[in-house]
Design an enzyme around this catalytic site. Structure first.
Site: not given
Ligand SMILES: *Cc1c(COP(=O)(O)O)cnc(C)c1O
Length: 385
Positions: A184, A212, A243
């Site tokens: 990340s 991610h 996310k």
């Protein structure tokens, strides 16, 4: 009697943090999330978001949340095992399993809680956790909570991992290897095929954190597991709804038996309130959009390529993701560059120790950036060269 203040150490401790340029504060955003945001009355181009596909402000997610609230209310009122379960939860879990091509999935109230509950459910005092040294805090703290022996291996270094397996594996009952798939704070990805091969040679479970990767990596947005052609391998796939999915919550996807076991043993799922209704509904809508609109991912990768082109004169950290980092010599310098960016109307955060070993500016690209917005980075490039 003199009264001493048992909290006085807090001031001293904060002063030390400030002296090291490690002090942090919140920035309040007073607008919808998107490729531009308002902070303190100023509009900034947003290179600081995890909302890679621009879904957090999407009217369809808003509408899904509103409709669900009208039907089921806001809170889920209890643990999933008591009064907290709604049909939407199961729909979302089925949608995640379908995206990931796993037998089943389970949703937690956050990604952090997914790791904090799953790792201690899988390993204990007789077991070993081998984790990448750059793993996310939730993987590290989940391992600590499990009471297993923890050994970190060098970042993405499969030779080091194998050596540590060779030396240690036989001393323990079970072994769990943990890794972020997209790191990340760096943007590079783990060598997944090699890692799985090692895990099979040494009889280890593998937990991959796709926070991610989900929605972003792979042809269908199923994550690095899909991107690395590892779909269907015996993995525990963790991820977040907060996310690319623009909502809040976390999940584990995997075999039916694993998910059934977690429903019985993951304390951060059993002893906490079920995922809220609006979060569940908006994440479900996001998964539909991820499936139906691959053009969002295509645009994201075009934008990533364009940003790399704009920054081509800098030595960037290696990245295969939508996270692009410009390394800098010190925390002080990173803060200075972040300030230059902000003065030019660009939000890109300085990432500093103790989050990472070396300071950097981190750009995260969104599908909803347009070329003009990315081109604005040229201005700062000229100022910091
Ligand atoms: C953000 C993140 C998490 C935590 O997810 P939340 O849903 O925000 O709690 C876990 N792992 C990684 C790698 C992350 O980046």
């Amino acid at each position: 009697m003199a009264t001493s203040n048992p909290y006085s150490w807090l001031t001293k401790s904060l002063d030390t943090i400030k002296k090291a340029h490690w002090y942090r504060q919140v920035k309040t955003i007073d607008s919808l999330p998107g490729s531009t945001i308002n902070i303190n009355g100023k509009t900034l181009i947003n290179f600081a978001s995890n909302d890679y596909l621009g879904l957090a402000g999407d009217p369809r997610l808003q509408q899904a949340a509103i409709s669900a609230i009208k039907k089921y209310g806001t809170g889920s009122t209890g643990s999933r095992l008591l009064t907290g379960d709604r049909p939407l939860h199961r729909e979302l879990e089925n949608a995640i399993a379908s995206l990931k091509q796993t037998e089943d999935a389970i949703v937690f109230s956050s990604g952090y809680l997914a790791n904090m509950g799953t790792i201690p459910a899988l390993v204990g005092g007789k077991d070993l956790v081998l984790g990448d040294e750059y793993n996310h805090s939730s993987l590290k703290n989940g391992a600590k909570l499990s009471n297993a022996t923890i050994i970190d291996y060098k970042h993405n270094n499969m030779t080091d991992l194998e050596q540590k397996l060779q030396e240690n594996r036989s001393k323990y009952r079970r072994c769990l290897i943990t890794t972020d798939t997209v790191f990340s704070m760096d943007g590079d990805i783990c060598p997944l095929s090699e890692l799985i091969e090692l895990s099979q040679n040494y009889d280890c479970m593998v937990l991959v954190d796709e926070a991610h990767g989900t929605g972003v990596m792979g042809k269908n947005g199923a994550g690095v597991v899909e991107y690395a052609n590892c779909t269907g391998k015996p993995l525990i796939q963790m991820g977040t709804l907060s996310k690319a999915l623009g909502s809040l919550g976390g999940y584990i996807a995997g075999d039916k038996i694993l998910i059934d076991y977690l429903r019985n043993r993951a304390s951060t799922w059993i002893y906490t309130t079920g995922l809220s209704i609006p979060d569940t509904a908006s994440a479900l809508e996001a998964i539909k959009i991820i499936k139906n609109e691959p053009e969002r991912r295509a645009k994201l990768w075009q934008n990533v390529a364009y940003l790399k082109e704009i920054l081509k004169n800098f030595k960037l950290l290696p990245s295969e993701s939508a996270i692009i980092c410009l390394p800098l010599k010190s925390a002080e310098e990173a803060l200075k560059v972040a300030e230059i960016c902000q003065n030019e109307g660009i939000l890109a955060p300085a990432i500093r120790p103790p989050t990472v070993p070396t300071s950097r500016i981190r750009f995260s690209v969104m599908a909803t950036h347009d070329y003009e917005q990315i081109k604005m980075l040229e201005k700062i490039v000229n100022k910091i060269q």
